[in-house]
Design a protein around this motif. Sequence first.
Motif, PDB file in Angstrom:
ATOM      1  N   CYS A  12     -59.762  54.012 -55.073  1.00 55.59           N
ATOM      2  CA  CYS A  12     -59.094  53.059 -54.179  1.00 55.59           C
ATOM      3  C   CYS A  12     -60.045  51.877 -54.038  1.00 55.59           C
ATOM      4  O   CYS A  12     -61.029  51.956 -53.312  1.00 55.59           O
ATOM      5  N   SER A  15     -56.909  48.021 -52.598  1.00 53.37           N
ATOM      6  CA  SER A  15     -55.713  48.391 -51.845  1.00 53.37           C
ATOM      7  C   SER A  15     -55.025  47.173 -51.248  1.00 53.37           C
ATOM      8  O   SER A  15     -55.676  46.241 -50.782  1.00 53.37           O
ATOM      9  N   LEU A  19     -57.956  48.186 -46.156  1.00 50.14           N
ATOM     10  CA  LEU A  19     -58.491  48.830 -44.957  1.00 50.14           C
ATOM     11  C   LEU A  19     -59.858  49.475 -45.173  1.00 50.14           C
ATOM     12  O   LEU A  19     -60.648  49.563 -44.247  1.00 50.14           O
ATOM     13  N   CYS A  20     -60.118  49.939 -46.370  1.00 49.19           N
ATOM     14  CA  CYS A  20     -61.378  50.667 -46.532  1.00 49.19           C
ATOM     15  C   CYS A  20     -62.474  49.844 -47.191  1.00 49.19           C
ATOM     16  O   CYS A  20     -63.632  50.233 -47.139  1.00 49.19           O
ATOM     17  N   ASP A  58     -53.643  52.768 -54.966  1.00 48.75           N
ATOM     18  CA  ASP A  58     -53.539  51.825 -53.853  1.00 48.75           C
ATOM     19  C   ASP A  58     -54.229  52.334 -52.592  1.00 48.75           C
ATOM     20  O   ASP A  58     -54.905  51.586 -51.912  1.00 48.75           O
ATOM     21  N   CYS A  59     -54.040  53.607 -52.288  1.00 54.81           N
ATOM     22  CA  CYS A  59     -54.629  54.132 -51.056  1.00 54.81           C
ATOM     23  C   CYS A  59     -54.733  55.651 -51.161  1.00 54.81           C
ATOM     24  O   CYS A  59     -53.781  56.309 -51.571  1.00 54.81           O
ATOM     25  N   LEU A  60     -55.868  56.191 -50.788  1.00 51.95           N
ATOM     26  CA  LEU A  60     -56.068  57.652 -50.799  1.00 51.95           C
ATOM     27  C   LEU A  60     -56.020  58.221 -49.384  1.00 51.95           C
ATOM     28  O   LEU A  60     -56.437  59.342 -49.131  1.00 51.95           O
ATOM     29  N   ARG A  61     -55.527  57.424 -48.463  1.00 49.79           N
ATOM     30  CA  ARG A  61     -55.312  57.835 -47.069  1.00 49.79           C
ATOM     31  C   ARG A  61     -56.584  58.221 -46.334  1.00 49.79           C
ATOM     32  O   ARG A  61     -56.573  59.104 -45.474  1.00 49.79           O
ATOM     33  N   VAL A  62     -57.654  57.604 -46.709  1.00 48.17           N
ATOM     34  CA  VAL A  62     -58.912  57.756 -45.985  1.00 48.17           C
ATOM     35  C   VAL A  62     -59.136  56.482 -45.167  1.00 48.17           C
ATOM     36  O   VAL A  62     -59.378  56.516 -43.963  1.00 48.17           O
ATOM     37  N   CYS A  63     -59.067  55.368 -45.854  1.00 52.51           N
ATOM     38  CA  CYS A  63     -59.006  54.041 -45.229  1.00 52.51           C
ATOM     39  C   CYS A  63     -60.221  53.656 -44.401  1.00 52.51           C
ATOM     40  O   CYS A  63     -60.090  52.931 -43.407  1.00 52.51           O
ATOM     41  N   ILE A  68     -63.160  54.330 -52.058  1.00 55.55           N
ATOM     42  CA  ILE A  68     -63.108  55.791 -52.080  1.00 55.55           C
ATOM     43  C   ILE A  68     -62.849  56.252 -53.511  1.00 55.55           C
ATOM     44  O   ILE A  68     -61.987  55.705 -54.202  1.00 55.55           O
TER      45      ILE A  68
HETATM   46  S1  FES Z   1     -57.118  51.724 -48.211  1.00 55.07           S
HETATM   47 FE1  FES Z   1     -58.626  52.920 -49.334  1.00 55.07          FE
HETATM   48  S2  FES Z   1     -58.109  54.946 -48.797  1.00 55.07           S
HETATM   49 FE2  FES Z   1     -56.618  53.785 -47.782  1.00 55.07          FE
END
Ligand code: FES
Length: 112
Positions: A12, A15, A19-20, A58-63, A68
């Motif tokens: 990720c 994204s 967020l992350c 796009d996103c691994l839901r860690v954010c 990540i």
């Molecule tokens: S934006 Fe990277 S894990 Fe959600």
Amino acid sequence: MNIRVSHHLLLCATSTKSLCCNPKNGIKSWEKLKRTLQELNLEDPKRAEGIVLRSKVDCLRVCSEGPILLIWPEGTWYHKVTPNLIELIVKEHIIRGEPINEFIFKRMILKE
Ligand code: FES
């Protein structure tokens, strides 16, 4: 075609949620991952251990604390994956089989 796969790396890095990590920094990690796998010949279908797949997700839901990186089949999660760390992970974890515990925040093994 039957290609053997040794690992699949999901990163990720850019994204849409941003967020992350900052996508401008994340893209550097992604580019480093691509370059490192190519330079070390890990995408060669003739590689005895199998090829290393990579996917930019796009996103691994860690954010948080990204980029990540999730590595299958071990289910190892790394955070703060800078370009320098990417190279280290590929050399130590993927090639030598020695995960870098300092940057791992989760291990998640799937049931068979
Ligand atoms: S934006 Fe990277 S894990 Fe959600």
